[in-house]
Design an enzyme around this catalytic site. Structure first.
Site, PDB file in Angstrom:
ATOM      1  N   LYS A   1      -6.638  -1.143 -15.617  1.00  0.00           N
ATOM      2  CA  LYS A   1      -5.466  -1.979 -15.966  1.00  0.00           C
ATOM      3  C   LYS A   1      -5.077  -2.856 -14.804  1.00  0.00           C
ATOM      4  CE  LYS A   1      -3.756   2.075 -18.499  1.00  0.00           C
ATOM      5  NZ  LYS A   1      -2.496   3.048 -18.697  1.00  0.00           N
TER       6      LYS A   1
ATOM      7  N   MET B   1     -17.656   4.495  -0.926  1.00  0.00           N
ATOM      8  CA  MET B   1     -18.753   3.405  -1.014  1.00  0.00           C
ATOM      9  C   MET B   1     -18.522   2.591  -2.170  1.00  0.00           C
ATOM     10  SD  MET B   1     -21.667   5.880   0.426  1.00  0.00           S
ATOM     11  CE  MET B   1     -21.736   6.883  -1.094  1.00  0.00           C
TER      12      MET B   1
ATOM     13  N   ASP C   1      -5.322   2.894  -3.220  1.00  0.00           N
ATOM     14  CA  ASP C   1      -3.990   3.500  -3.135  1.00  0.00           C
ATOM     15  C   ASP C   1      -3.973   4.559  -4.232  1.00  0.00           C
ATOM     16  OD1 ASP C   1      -3.626   1.718  -1.038  1.00  0.00           O
ATOM     17  OD2 ASP C   1      -2.556   0.486  -2.686  1.00  0.00           O
TER      18      ASP C   1
ATOM     19  N   GLY D   1     -12.912  13.217  17.104  1.00  0.00           N
ATOM     20  CA  GLY D   1     -11.655  14.391  16.666  1.00  0.00           C
ATOM     21  C   GLY D   1     -11.292  14.417  15.446  1.00  0.00           C
TER      22      GLY D   1
ATOM     23  N   ASN E   1       2.479   1.676  -3.377  1.00  0.00           N
ATOM     24  CA  ASN E   1       1.358   2.159  -4.336  1.00  0.00           C
ATOM     25  C   ASN E   1       1.267   3.459  -4.409  1.00  0.00           C
ATOM     26  OD1 ASN E   1       1.580  -0.877  -4.829  1.00  0.00           O
ATOM     27  ND2 ASN E   1      -0.571  -0.998  -3.865  1.00  0.00           N
TER      28      ASN E   1
ATOM     29  N   GLU F   1      -0.118  -1.003   7.017  1.00  0.00           N
ATOM     30  CA  GLU F   1       0.522  -2.086   6.955  1.00  0.00           C
ATOM     31  C   GLU F   1       2.006  -2.404   7.545  1.00  0.00           C
ATOM     32  OE1 GLU F   1      -1.486  -4.147   2.965  1.00  0.00           O
ATOM     33  OE2 GLU F   1       0.121  -3.079   2.662  1.00  0.00           O
TER      34      GLU F   1
ATOM     35  N   LYS G   1       0.890  -1.333  -0.023  1.00  0.00           N
ATOM     36  CA  LYS G   1       0.005   0.029  -0.178  1.00  0.00           C
ATOM     37  C   LYS G   1       0.657   1.123  -0.026  1.00  0.00           C
ATOM     38  CE  LYS G   1      -4.001   0.258   1.524  1.00  0.00           C
ATOM     39  NZ  LYS G   1      -4.775   0.013   0.416  1.00  0.00           N
TER      40      LYS G   1
END
Length: 316
Positions: free
Chosen positions: A284, A220, A251, A212, A42, A139, A39
């Site tokens: 793609k 969605m 990402d 906060g 990317n 991650e 992530k």
């Protein structure tokens, strides 16, 4: 000015199949690819391909996959100076299966991503002087993410929290986020709110505000997204495309949003732009290989007649 990304760097083993095997079943697939992913990487690639300078802070192993990932990032003009080589762990790996609908299932083995620690973050931030936006995900170790966010706030940087994957989320990260961009799964994991449409997305956004974080983009899927800013909101409709691979779409969205904020655009304008980038990505194959360049995005917006998705248009 630049964007800084703290996050994962993986090699993606991608299997294409007509349908997913049932539990205990063996079937034949169509194709396998070994592609750059993770992530963090990317998102850094998205920022670079969209024309902005970007620092990548992450960790890889001393192995051939690590070499390939560095080469890929550098090919996209990502600054790899702050990428650590782990002495104890191999490069992270994601095992991904994509079916005929372009939906994916994913098993991630963190590997060297687990070796990115607070001292690595502190060393990098001591050397980064001109970055305006920090983009983080979940991650890499939680304490590492939190430290990066703390240092970013000390430097006056704008902090974007992409709380993915859901399994890695820590609520403490909300203390330092300027905006959060969860999808349906992540929102449910954090709040127990199942986002089925605009009303439930607004409920989630208001809950984040009470916790906060005044700004949020509740994604969605095929229903678009809801952008919420301190009580004001706008629905961003989806862009219909022929989907090939949904891996990395979120990402691409996050990287595009960071670019827009760096350019001084508000998050509504940024979300229109990010929606176009994410839509173009799913056409793609490859989490990074499928990320479009800024020229491709501008051409896509023009071809589709999308007046509000091009940051160079005065109508934004």
């Amino acid at each position: 000015m630049s964007v800084t990304v703290v996050g994962s760097i993986n090699i993606d083993t991608v299997a294409l199949t007509d349908k997913y095997p049932e539990r205990g079943q063996t079937i034949f697939g169509n194709k396998i690819e070994y592609l750059p992913g993770g992530k963090g990487a990317n998102q850094a690639t998205a920022v670079a391909r969209l024309g902005k300078e970007v620092n990548m802070i992450g960790a890889i192993g001393h192995d051939l996959y690590g070499d390939k990932l560095i080469e890929s990032l550098q090919g996209s003009k990502v600054n790899t100076r702050f990428i650590k080589r782990s002495d104890s762990l191999s490069t992270g790996t994601a095992i991904i299966t994509i079916d005929h609908t372009a939906e994916n299932t994913m098993l991630v083995l963190k590997g060297a991503n687990e070796d990115l620690n607070k001292s690595d973050i502190e060393s990098a931030f001591n050397q980064i002087k001109d970055s305006e936006v920090l983009l983080v995900q979940m991650e890499v170790p939680q304490e590492t993410v939190i430290r990066a966010m703390q240092l970013a706030k000390e430097k006056g940087m704008y902090v974007i929290l992409d709380p993915a994957p859901a399994e890695g989320i820590t609520i403490k990260a909300l203390d330092y986020a300027d905006i959060i961009t969860p999808n349906r799964q992540e929102t449910y994991h954090m709040l127990g709110i199942d986002v089925l449409g605009i009303d439930s997305a607004l409920e989630a956004a208001k809950t984040f505000e009470n916790m906060g974080v005044k700004n949020s983009i509740i994604k969605m899927g095929d229903k678009g997204s809801v952008v919420y800013q301190s009580g004001n909101w706008e629905h961003i409709p989806p862009i219909a495309v022929k989907a090939v691979d949904s891996v990395g779409a979120g990402d691409a969205f996050a990287g595009a949003l960071a670019c827009a904020i760096t350019d001084g655009f508000d998050i509504v304008s940024g979300s229109h732009f990010a929606t176009a980038v994410g839509a173009l990505k799913v056409t793609k194959l490859g989490a990074q290989m499928g990320i479009p360049t800024i020229d491709e995005v501008e051409a896509f917006c023009s071809e589709q007649g999308l007046k509000h998705c091009n940051l160079n248009e005065s109508t934004v």
